[in-house]
Design an enzyme around this catalytic site. Sequence first.
Site, mmCIF file in Angstrom:
data_model
loop_
_atom_site.group_PDB
_atom_site.id
_atom_site.type_symbol
_atom_site.label_atom_id
_atom_site.label_comp_id
_atom_site.label_asym_id
_atom_site.label_seq_id
_atom_site.Cartn_x
_atom_site.Cartn_y
_atom_site.Cartn_z
ATOM 1 N N SER A 125 0.822 -1.210 0.000
ATOM 2 C CA SER A 125 0.000 0.000 0.000
ATOM 3 C C SER A 125 0.855 1.258 0.000
ATOM 4 O O SER A 125 1.959 1.275 0.559
ATOM 5 C CB SER A 125 -0.883 0.006 1.263
ATOM 6 O OG SER A 125 -1.497 1.250 1.461
ATOM 7 N N TYR A 150 -1.415 -1.044 11.022
ATOM 8 C CA TYR A 150 -1.745 -1.585 9.685
ATOM 9 C C TYR A 150 -0.628 -1.235 8.699
ATOM 10 O O TYR A 150 -0.070 -2.114 8.041
ATOM 11 C CB TYR A 150 -3.076 -1.014 9.183
ATOM 12 C CG TYR A 150 -3.223 -1.124 7.685
ATOM 13 C CD1 TYR A 150 -3.034 -0.004 6.867
ATOM 14 C CD2 TYR A 150 -3.510 -2.341 7.078
ATOM 15 C CE1 TYR A 150 -3.124 -0.106 5.484
ATOM 16 C CE2 TYR A 150 -3.602 -2.442 5.710
ATOM 17 C CZ TYR A 150 -3.404 -1.331 4.909
ATOM 18 O OH TYR A 150 -3.489 -1.433 3.542
ATOM 19 N N LYS A 154 2.490 -3.595 6.624
ATOM 20 C CA LYS A 154 2.838 -3.596 5.197
ATOM 21 C C LYS A 154 4.348 -3.378 5.024
ATOM 22 O O LYS A 154 5.007 -4.012 4.228
ATOM 23 C CB LYS A 154 2.041 -2.517 4.448
ATOM 24 C CG LYS A 154 0.552 -2.812 4.339
ATOM 25 C CD LYS A 154 0.288 -4.126 3.611
ATOM 26 C CE LYS A 154 -1.185 -4.426 3.501
ATOM 27 N NZ LYS A 154 -1.460 -5.753 2.908
HETATM 28 C C1 WQD Z 1 -9.887 8.834 1.592
HETATM 29 C C2 WQD Z 1 -10.135 10.295 1.885
HETATM 30 C C3 WQD Z 1 -10.384 10.816 4.221
HETATM 31 C C4 WQD Z 1 -14.126 8.646 4.813
HETATM 32 C C5 WQD Z 1 -6.873 3.873 3.437
HETATM 33 C C6 WQD Z 1 -5.627 3.095 3.757
HETATM 34 C C7 WQD Z 1 -5.066 2.499 2.475
HETATM 35 C C8 WQD Z 1 -6.132 1.660 1.840
HETATM 36 C C9 WQD Z 1 -7.320 2.550 1.493
HETATM 37 C C10 WQD Z 1 -6.451 -0.649 2.373
HETATM 38 C C11 WQD Z 1 -9.353 10.782 3.109
HETATM 39 C C12 WQD Z 1 -11.669 11.097 3.458
HETATM 40 C C13 WQD Z 1 -12.985 9.177 4.227
HETATM 41 C C14 WQD Z 1 -15.141 9.505 5.290
HETATM 42 C C15 WQD Z 1 -13.851 11.395 4.573
HETATM 43 N N1 WQD Z 1 -6.514 0.625 2.718
HETATM 44 N N2 WQD Z 1 -12.865 10.529 4.102
HETATM 45 N N3 WQD Z 1 -14.962 10.854 5.149
HETATM 46 O O1 WQD Z 1 -7.382 6.749 4.266
HETATM 47 O O2 WQD Z 1 -6.681 7.346 1.890
HETATM 48 O O3 WQD Z 1 -6.526 4.972 2.641
HETATM 49 O O4 WQD Z 1 -7.806 3.093 2.739
HETATM 50 O O5 WQD Z 1 -6.135 -1.136 1.325
HETATM 51 O O6 WQD Z 1 -3.967 1.687 2.791
HETATM 52 O O7 WQD Z 1 -4.653 3.964 4.283
HETATM 53 O O8 WQD Z 1 -8.750 6.001 2.270
HETATM 54 O O9 WQD Z 1 -11.159 6.099 1.738
HETATM 55 O O10 WQD Z 1 -10.449 6.075 4.174
HETATM 56 O O11 WQD Z 1 -10.085 8.116 2.814
HETATM 57 O O12 WQD Z 1 -13.713 12.621 4.459
HETATM 58 O O13 WQD Z 1 -16.205 9.079 5.837
HETATM 59 O O14 WQD Z 1 -11.512 10.481 2.196
HETATM 60 O O15 WQD Z 1 -10.135 11.867 5.156
HETATM 61 O O16 WQD Z 1 -8.945 12.111 2.846
HETATM 62 P P1 WQD Z 1 -7.298 6.387 2.835
HETATM 63 P P2 WQD Z 1 -10.186 6.515 2.789
#
Ligand code: WQD
Length: 338
Positions: A125, A150, A154
């Site tokens: 990741s 997590y 990785k």
């Molecule tokens: C994306 C953006 C949040 C939810 C993580 C892991 C990565 C992979 C994917 C496993 C961010 C914003 C999110 C919400 C929001 N995991 N958000 N409201 O954190 O980039 O990546 O998930 O494979 O390894 O690190 O993904 O989709 O959680 O967030 O505003 O209810 O959306 O702040 O900016 P992230 P995400």
Amino acid sequence: MKILVTGGLGFIGSHTVVELQNKGFEVVIIDNLSNSSEDVLKGIVAITGKQPIFEKLDLREKHAVKDFFKKHTDVSGVIHFAASKAVGESVANPLLYYENNIASLVYLLQELQQKPEAHFIFSSSCTVYGQADVMPIDENASIKPAISPYGNTKQIGEEIITDVTKVSNINAILLRYFNPIGAHPSGEIGELPIGVPQNLVPFITQTGMGLRKELMVYGNDYPTPDGTCIRDYIHVVDLAKAHVVALQRLIEKKNTDKVEVFNLGTGVGSSVLEVISSFEKVSGKPFPYKIVAKREGDVTKAYANTDKANNVLGWKTESSLDESIESAWKWEQKVRSK
Ligand code: WQD
């Protein structure tokens, strides 16, 4: 050649099984069903018409892993997805993550190193980069101290694989995903988050279906054009295809090192508000959200430099953000209509 896909009934795993079958590979799936269901098998068969072998097995059971490889002696290619992946949960329960994500990997590699040849594709990741200093992020970007257990699993996983390839006949490719989203165009498989979705896009599509009142946008005062975080949202089918290309690279011995690393993204950064706008365009309706406090551990920006994946791996994404969001929305509507 029989290919083992661990976590093959999961979101990215199931899409990768479809693409492996499309390329004529025989697939055996290991999954402990902790974050998936056997119904996903039906979706895979509905798409390809081919029934993968499925073994319900927990990779933390060392002897079960050993028995599996005694039974399936013709497995020499492995795509390893099986792992816990919720950042927040890993902070609350680190040992669950270190046991599940690290012990499972060790037991798998212990079996593979017995073989005269083994090809290993690892689900990593972009989280290993933390907040990278330079955008877009290339594979030489420094690995920052992990901000969650997590992410640490990785990083540790990559180091374990690297060490083992030096003393075995295992060749490996580490695939560092950015943000996988969307669903197979058939509508037969897609993302099935259990409980309240932690990730942005499934929360958006569930809100679009009225299952959630509104999206909480975690902060809009980041140093970005519209103040919200920027990510690289990659269609899960494009991501799945990259795994098959990477496996074929090892089978055909095109790899130039025992361990190769590729960033898998679109190369395009999209903000949270841009994703919301994409959903409004695709769904044809206004979307309810409110701005709340930042989420602990979020980086401001993360999007991929795709040169190495495009020019060395010979793979590139085909789907736009709107097409990816549209596929996620179509899947959500289908799942809720069942
Ligand atoms: C994306 C953006 C949040 C939810 C993580 C892991 C990565 C992979 C994917 C496993 C961010 C914003 C999110 C919400 C929001 N995991 N958000 N409201 O954190 O980039 O990546 O998930 O494979 O390894 O690190 O993904 O989709 O959680 O967030 O505003 O209810 O959306 O702040 O900016 P992230 P995400």
